[in-house]
Design a protein around this motif. Structure first.
Motif, PDB file in Angstrom:
ATOM      1  N   ILE A 100       0.774  -1.067  -0.010  1.00 32.55           N
ATOM      2  CA  ILE A 100      -0.027  -0.136  -0.047  1.00 32.55           C
ATOM      3  C   ILE A 100       0.758   1.143   0.017  1.00 32.55           C
ATOM      4  CG2 ILE A 100      -1.962   1.342   1.315  1.00 32.55           C
ATOM      5  CD1 ILE A 100      -2.578  -1.238   2.521  1.00 32.55           C
ATOM      6  N   TYR A 101       0.768   2.100  -1.024  1.00 31.21           N
ATOM      7  CA  TYR A 101       1.560   3.232  -1.053  1.00 31.21           C
ATOM      8  C   TYR A 101       0.454   4.557  -0.789  1.00 31.21           C
ATOM      9  CZ  TYR A 101       3.627  -0.511  -3.556  1.00 31.21           C
ATOM     10  OH  TYR A 101       4.029  -1.873  -3.985  1.00 31.21           O
ATOM     11  N   SER A 102       1.200   5.345  -0.195  1.00 34.30           N
ATOM     12  CA  SER A 102       0.676   6.901   0.206  1.00 34.30           C
ATOM     13  C   SER A 102       1.078   7.756  -0.908  1.00 34.30           C
ATOM     14  CB  SER A 102       1.301   7.470   1.796  1.00 34.30           C
ATOM     15  OG  SER A 102       2.501   7.521   1.688  1.00 34.30           O
ATOM     16  N   SER A 103       1.908   7.420  -1.908  1.00 35.94           N
ATOM     17  CA  SER A 103       2.037   8.561  -3.036  1.00 35.94           C
ATOM     18  C   SER A 103       1.850   7.916  -4.205  1.00 35.94           C
ATOM     19  CB  SER A 103       3.748   8.574  -2.921  1.00 35.94           C
ATOM     20  OG  SER A 103       4.254   8.789  -4.210  1.00 35.94           O
ATOM     21  N   TYR A 104       0.931   8.510  -5.215  1.00 37.59           N
ATOM     22  CA  TYR A 104       0.481   8.116  -6.497  1.00 37.59           C
ATOM     23  C   TYR A 104       1.683   7.686  -7.060  1.00 37.59           C
ATOM     24  CZ  TYR A 104      -1.668   7.769 -10.759  1.00 37.59           C
ATOM     25  OH  TYR A 104      -2.267   7.305 -11.745  1.00 37.59           O
ATOM     26  N   ALA A 105       2.775   8.671  -7.146  1.00 35.08           N
ATOM     27  CA  ALA A 105       4.132   8.401  -7.800  1.00 35.08           C
ATOM     28  C   ALA A 105       4.737   7.260  -7.499  1.00 35.08           C
ATOM     29  CB  ALA A 105       4.862   9.482  -7.749  1.00 35.08           C
ATOM     30  N   GLN A 106       4.613   6.777  -6.350  1.00 33.61           N
ATOM     31  CA  GLN A 106       5.361   5.420  -6.070  1.00 33.61           C
ATOM     32  C   GLN A 106       4.705   4.237  -6.589  1.00 33.61           C
ATOM     33  OE1 GLN A 106       5.545   4.681  -1.844  1.00 33.61           O
ATOM     34  NE2 GLN A 106       7.302   3.385  -1.941  1.00 33.61           N
ATOM     35  N   ALA A 107       3.285   4.504  -6.588  1.00 35.94           N
ATOM     36  CA  ALA A 107       2.281   3.274  -7.163  1.00 35.94           C
ATOM     37  C   ALA A 107       2.664   3.209  -8.678  1.00 35.94           C
ATOM     38  CB  ALA A 107       0.831   3.787  -6.965  1.00 35.94           C
ATOM     39  N   VAL A 108       2.640   4.495  -9.185  1.00 29.95           N
ATOM     40  CA  VAL A 108       3.002   4.230 -10.719  1.00 29.95           C
ATOM     41  C   VAL A 108       4.314   3.744 -11.003  1.00 29.95           C
ATOM     42  CG1 VAL A 108       3.669   5.913 -12.689  1.00 29.95           C
ATOM     43  CG2 VAL A 108       1.755   6.376 -11.271  1.00 29.95           C
ATOM     44  N   GLU A 109       5.215   4.138 -10.225  1.00 36.27           N
ATOM     45  CA  GLU A 109       6.865   3.315 -10.570  1.00 36.27           C
ATOM     46  C   GLU A 109       6.637   1.787 -10.445  1.00 36.27           C
ATOM     47  OE1 GLU A 109       9.886   4.773  -7.662  1.00 36.27           O
ATOM     48  OE2 GLU A 109       9.416   6.772  -8.214  1.00 36.27           O
ATOM     49  N   VAL A 110       5.600   1.273  -9.411  1.00 37.94           N
ATOM     50  CA  VAL A 110       5.646  -0.125  -8.985  1.00 37.94           C
ATOM     51  C   VAL A 110       4.803  -0.641 -10.166  1.00 37.94           C
ATOM     52  CG1 VAL A 110       4.404  -1.849  -7.568  1.00 37.94           C
ATOM     53  CG2 VAL A 110       5.665  -0.014  -6.617  1.00 37.94           C
ATOM     54  N   LYS A 111       4.010  -0.005 -10.704  1.00 38.86           N
ATOM     55  CA  LYS A 111       2.885  -0.371 -11.664  1.00 38.86           C
ATOM     56  C   LYS A 111       3.979  -0.630 -12.995  1.00 38.86           C
ATOM     57  CE  LYS A 111      -0.749   1.143 -14.825  1.00 38.86           C
ATOM     58  NZ  LYS A 111      -0.217   1.441 -15.904  1.00 38.86           N
ATOM     59  N   GLU A 112       4.536   0.568 -13.347  1.00 40.72           N
ATOM     60  CA  GLU A 112       5.640   0.359 -14.528  1.00 40.72           C
ATOM     61  C   GLU A 112       6.514  -0.772 -14.453  1.00 40.72           C
ATOM     62  OE1 GLU A 112       6.778   4.146 -14.803  1.00 40.72           O
ATOM     63  OE2 GLU A 112       4.854   4.925 -15.977  1.00 40.72           O
ATOM     64  N   ALA A 113       7.088  -0.996 -13.160  1.00 38.98           N
ATOM     65  CA  ALA A 113       8.083  -2.105 -13.059  1.00 38.98           C
ATOM     66  C   ALA A 113       7.425  -3.557 -13.116  1.00 38.98           C
ATOM     67  CB  ALA A 113       8.851  -1.883 -11.957  1.00 38.98           C
ATOM     68  N   LEU A 114       6.317  -3.619 -12.708  1.00 40.82           N
ATOM     69  CA  LEU A 114       5.569  -4.874 -12.889  1.00 40.82           C
ATOM     70  C   LEU A 114       5.271  -5.233 -14.672  1.00 40.82           C
ATOM     71  CD1 LEU A 114       3.152  -4.941  -9.774  1.00 40.82           C
ATOM     72  CD2 LEU A 114       4.781  -6.547 -10.338  1.00 40.82           C
ATOM     73  N   GLU A 115       4.732  -3.825 -15.195  1.00 46.46           N
ATOM     74  CA  GLU A 115       4.459  -4.152 -16.425  1.00 46.46           C
ATOM     75  C   GLU A 115       5.613  -4.634 -17.567  1.00 46.46           C
ATOM     76  OE1 GLU A 115       0.337  -1.342 -16.692  1.00 46.46           O
ATOM     77  OE2 GLU A 115       2.200  -0.490 -17.140  1.00 46.46           O
ATOM     78  N   GLU A 116       6.643  -3.945 -16.838  1.00 48.01           N
ATOM     79  CA  GLU A 116       8.001  -4.250 -17.716  1.00 48.01           C
ATOM     80  C   GLU A 116       8.376  -5.751 -17.680  1.00 48.01           C
ATOM     81  OE1 GLU A 116      12.600  -2.682 -17.471  1.00 48.01           O
ATOM     82  OE2 GLU A 116      11.109  -1.126 -17.641  1.00 48.01           O
ATOM     83  N   ARG A 117       8.194  -6.119 -16.438  1.00 52.73           N
ATOM     84  CA  ARG A 117       8.862  -7.386 -15.971  1.00 52.73           C
ATOM     85  C   ARG A 117       7.880  -8.567 -16.625  1.00 52.73           C
ATOM     86  NH1 ARG A 117       7.653  -9.424  -9.913  1.00 52.73           N
ATOM     87  NH2 ARG A 117       5.665  -9.920 -10.995  1.00 52.73           N
ATOM     88  N   ASP A 118       6.566  -8.453 -16.458  1.00 51.79           N
ATOM     89  CA  ASP A 118       5.512  -9.371 -16.844  1.00 51.79           C
ATOM     90  C   ASP A 118       5.088  -9.228 -18.217  1.00 51.79           C
ATOM     91  OD1 ASP A 118       5.838 -10.075 -14.443  1.00 51.79           O
ATOM     92  OD2 ASP A 118       4.155  -9.373 -13.544  1.00 51.79           O
TER      93      ASP A 118
END
Length: 163
Positions: A100-118
């Motif tokens: 769970i992230y309190s920052s939208y920017a952090q959530a975007v980073e996580v989302k992009e890393a998952l999309e790149e990996r998967d």
């Protein structure tokens, strides 16, 4: 949850009266009992899913009750064999909160890393708790995803000591 605690105690009483034994960890009897309980948990989980898909709330409630019964008995067996379920559950909860992230920017980073990996699409859900926004990254089924390189939970301190 006081009613739930009372009901859990009834589950334990039922299982002892029904002759379901409790065994020490690291024994064949314990392993067999846990394998059997795991199969029951899987079976009840599938029945919950079926009831949910049918939209039959009476059946759904009954199946959740059955799932609670087999899950509580499994937890009781672990605890009686020396597993520290309470401590382990706290570790798992602490680890889950890292998703769970309190920052939208952090959530975007996580989302992009998952999309790149998967090489598949993920989504960011915005939720509010006590007036504050929180963000989670989910897959197409709504499962909350772990970030790439999310730390594993080590529960070895919560296992019973071998005699």
């Amino acid at each position: 949850f006081p009613v739930t605690i009372h009901r859990a105690k009834q589950v334990i009483e039922f299982n002892r009266k029904a002759g379901n034994g409790l065994y020490d960890a690291y024994t064949l009897d314990f392993d067999r009992s846990i394998i059997s309980q795991a199969a029951l948990i899987r079976e009840e989980g599938l029945e919950v899913e079926d009831a949910a898909q049918q939209g039959d709330y009476n059946h759904l409630l009954k199946e959740f009750c059955d799932a609670f019964v087999v899950l509580m008995e499994g937890i009781h067996r672990l605890e009686k064999a020396g597993f520290d379920f309470e401590g382990a559950m706290q570790e798992v909860n602490d680890n889950n909160f890292l998703k769970i992230y309190s920052s939208y920017a952090q959530a975007v980073e996580v989302k992009e890393a998952l999309e790149e990996r998967d090489d598949k699409e993920y989504f960011i859900n915005t939720n509010y708790h006590n007036g504050a926004p929180f963000y989670v990254v989910v897959n197409e089924k709504g499962k909350i995803m772990k970030r790439v390189n999310h730390p594993s939970v080590d529960l070895s301190n919560y296992l019973p000591k071998e005699s």
